[in-house]
Design an enzyme around this catalytic site. Structure first.
Site, PDB file in Angstrom:
ATOM      1  CG  ASP A  78       3.769  -9.923 -58.961  1.00 46.44           C
ATOM      2  OD1 ASP A  78       3.080 -11.410 -59.361  1.00 46.44           O
ATOM      3  OD2 ASP A  78       4.961  -9.730 -59.122  1.00 46.44           O
ATOM      4  CG  ASP A 137      12.112 -17.431 -56.861  1.00 50.09           C
ATOM      5  OD1 ASP A 137      12.070 -17.556 -57.930  1.00 50.09           O
ATOM      6  OD2 ASP A 137      11.403 -17.141 -55.723  1.00 50.09           O
TER       7      ASP A 137
END
Length: 249
Positions: free
Chosen positions: A134, A8
């Site tokens: 998500d 990330d």
């Protein structure tokens, strides 16, 4: 089930967030190029890269990020800030193995319809598109997990399937970055609803025991990030698991 290591990126740095909160980040003293090289030199051929700036509409990372990605021979699953049909097709055309779409698919009612028509023109492109789901308490979140959608989780899965999209990356935000175990109950619920989806699990994985629990379900792959950086799971363990997974296909 295949394990995909995660990288990330936020403000050009390798990070991990807790519960998707940009204010609860852990920075690691390593560059994205160094992490890619580390994975590749240890026999890993597939990585998951997320541009966290892009996820909330800030594209300052993208040029530098793409410059690094283009130099690797590894298969890349990429997401963060994909906002247009042309971005999706250009990334796939350029060799990105999989492209993750999230926010735009939820906020723009016509996006998935247009994408379905476009990818239908090229062989295997639908298989290389990943729909991000998500979830926080079964509410779908978007825009870097800062906004909530009124769309019900299973209704969204059904709509994607009707349009020909069947690969989903599901992250339980309650679990993400906590190293407290994966959202097995959520994944079971999704697979009971749609047994034939290609599900990628993400969030909370802390050990090889968690991997073993996920492998009992019909999950195609899982994303592991913080557990690697915190030395809970080694790259050598990932390599050994993936080799075994490939030979059992």
């Amino acid at each position: 089930m295949y394990i995909i290591p995660a990288i990330d990126i936020l403000d050009g740095k390798v990070v991990r967030l807790r519960e998707g909160d940009y204010n609860q980040k852990t920075e690691y003293d390593v560059s994205i190029a160094e992490m890619i090289e580390k994975y590749q030199s240890n026999g890993t051929d597939f990585i998951h890269i997320i541009d966290l700036n892009g996820a909330k509409g800030d594209f300052s990372n993208q040029k530098a990020l793409f410059d690094v990605i283009k130099k690797t021979e590894m298969r890349v699953q990429y997401g963060g800030g994909i906002r247009t049909i042309s971005q999706v097709t250009e990334l796939l055309d350029s060799g990105i193995h999989r492209v993750i779409v999230g926010t735009q698919a939820i906020t723009n009612p016509s996006f998935l319809d247009e994408l379905s028509r476009e990818v239908g023109k090229k062989d295997d492109y639908a298989n290389r598109i990943v729909i991000a789901i998500d979830v926080l308490d079964e509410v779908i979140k978007y825009s870097g997990w800062m906004e909530s959608s009124p769309i019900k989780l299973m209704d969204y899965v059904d709509r994607c399937l009707q349009l020909g999209f069947f690969r989903f990356l599901c992250t339980d935000i309650n679990k993400d970055g906590k190293l407290g175990g994966a959202a097995v109950d959520l994944y079971e619920k999704l697979l009971n609803h749609s047994p034939f989806i290609k599900l990628i699990a993400s969030g909370g994985i802390s050990s090889m025991k968690d991997i073993e629990e996920l492998a009992k379900l019909n999950i195609r792959s899982c994303v592991v990030g913080k557990a690697i950086y915190e030395n809970r799971i080694s790259i050598e363990e990932i390599k050994a698991w993936n080799l075994k997974a490939m030979t059992s296909l």
